[in-house]
Design a protein around this motif. Structure first.
Motif, PDB file in Angstrom:
ATOM      1  N   GLU A   1       0.816  -1.217   0.000  1.00 59.51           N
ATOM      2  CA  GLU A   1       0.000   0.000   0.000  1.00 59.51           C
ATOM      3  C   GLU A   1       0.849   1.266   0.000  1.00 59.51           C
ATOM      4  OE1 GLU A   1      -2.884  -0.131   3.104  1.00 59.51           O
ATOM      5  OE2 GLU A   1      -4.067  -1.723   2.137  1.00 59.51           O
ATOM      6  N   ASP A   2       2.080   1.154   0.522  1.00 57.99           N
ATOM      7  CA  ASP A   2       2.960   2.324   0.514  1.00 57.99           C
ATOM      8  C   ASP A   2       3.687   2.487  -0.825  1.00 57.99           C
ATOM      9  OD1 ASP A   2       4.687   0.187   0.582  1.00 57.99           O
ATOM     10  OD2 ASP A   2       5.639   0.711   2.485  1.00 57.99           O
TER      11      ASP A   2
ATOM     12  N   ASN B   1      10.083  -3.945   2.849  1.00 67.12           N
ATOM     13  CA  ASN B   1       9.452  -4.008   4.162  1.00 67.12           C
ATOM     14  C   ASN B   1       9.728  -5.347   4.845  1.00 67.12           C
ATOM     15  OD1 ASN B   1       8.138  -1.442   4.566  1.00 67.12           O
ATOM     16  ND2 ASN B   1       6.816  -1.986   2.851  1.00 67.12           N
TER      17      ASN B   1
END
Ligand SMILES: [Cu+2]
Length: 299
Positions: free
Chosen positions: A282-283, A290
């Motif tokens: 989503e980022d 991540n």
């Protein structure tokens, strides 16, 4: 009803076995508790059920060239053996997604082209498939479970070349292949790389236990290198080059939805490798950034 009469439907079902669903449905309609002992002990001369016919798993090819993605326009639901062959001169990276009922190919392409992806894109089915065979004719084979529907396969590395296909029929009946390894995909890590992986051809089963899509890329890396070494190498990699010098893709699987298992046969050489998920979160960052990346040894 005598025990022999009770057995008749079961024998008929077993000998005419077309798929497991028939058996399950048939047994469900019978008095299972009283049927089971008589059926298993063979107390009379009732002939044994005929051997089950082989359950044939269709073998399908997905071929990528520099300007086309070639796949049958229709395949049958359930487990299919998929061989992905890369006849292009660059990395072939493909995924296949089910287009929700009521939407069109154009809707799917529009969703892929925009940065503001529509809601359905986040929870439609990504079936997983063998991915990243070597350019110039490299092949990877695996097994993919398709539920019925209309799908689109996309190769984003060749200008977003896409092809759509239909999946129809009964998805039951073809048994899942038995894998040599299990790899779990979670948010945001891989499970199953704690121990070294034996070299040579092995069938891997990957299951997404997470809540969002994941994929797997394996890279042959310089011996002893770490994830930090790979990130550092990316910093000096030209933009038109996918992976840094010294790192070579050795196959993986394309985007796979939560709850989905997919199989791929990988043939890794001894040495250090990296497993990574490069799908965006989503980022907007690849999951690898991540934490969904790990080094592992092949011995
Ligand atoms: Cu991921």
């Amino acid at each position: 009803m005598t025990p022999a009469e009770r057995r008749q439907p079961v024998n008929r079902l077993a000998s005419s076995l077309a798929n497991r669903r028939q058996i399950l449905l048939g047994l469900g309609g019978l008095a299972g508790a009283t049927l089971w002992p008589a059926w298993t002990t063979g107390q009379d001369a009732t002939p044994a059920p005929a051997p089950m016919p082989p359950l044939v798993i269709p073998e399908i090819e997905l071929v990528g060239t520099n300007d086309a993605l070639i796949f049958p326009s229709a395949i049958s639901a359930g487990i299919n053996a998929i061989t992905v062959r890369n006849e292009s001169d660059t990395i072939m990276h493909t995924f296949a997604m089910r287009i929700p009922d009521g939407l069109t190919d154009d809707d799917a392409i529009a969703a892929l082209m925009t940065e503001d992806t529509p809601d359905w894109f986040g929870h439609t089915l990504f079936a997983g498939n063998p991915d990243e065979p070597q350019p110039g004719g490299g092949e990877l084979t695996g097994y993919v479970f398709y539920v019925p529907g209309h799908y689109m396969a996309v190769n984003p590395f060749s200008d977003g070349i896409a092809t759509s296909f239909d999946v129809a029929g009964e998805p039951w009946g073809r048994p899942a292949p038995v894998a040599d390894f299990e790899v779990g995909l979670i948010d945001m890590a891989f499970l199953g790389f704690d121990e070294p992986i034996p070299a040579g051809p092995h069938l891997w089963r990957l299951t997404n236990h997470g809540t969002t899509w994941h994929d797997l890329t394996t890279l042959k890396a310089p011996d002893g290198s770490t994830v930090d070494d790979l990130f550092a190498a990316f910093e000096t990699t030209p933009e038109d080059q996918v992976f840094p010098d010294g790192y070579m893709t050795t196959g993986g699987v394309g985007a796979t939805s939560p709850g989905v298992s997919t199989w791929v046969e990988l043939n890794l050489e001894p040495g250090t490798h990296i497993a990574a998920c490069f799908l965006p979160g989503e980022d907007g960052l690849p999951h690898a950034f991540n934490g969904m990346i790990t080094a592992f040894e092949v011995v």
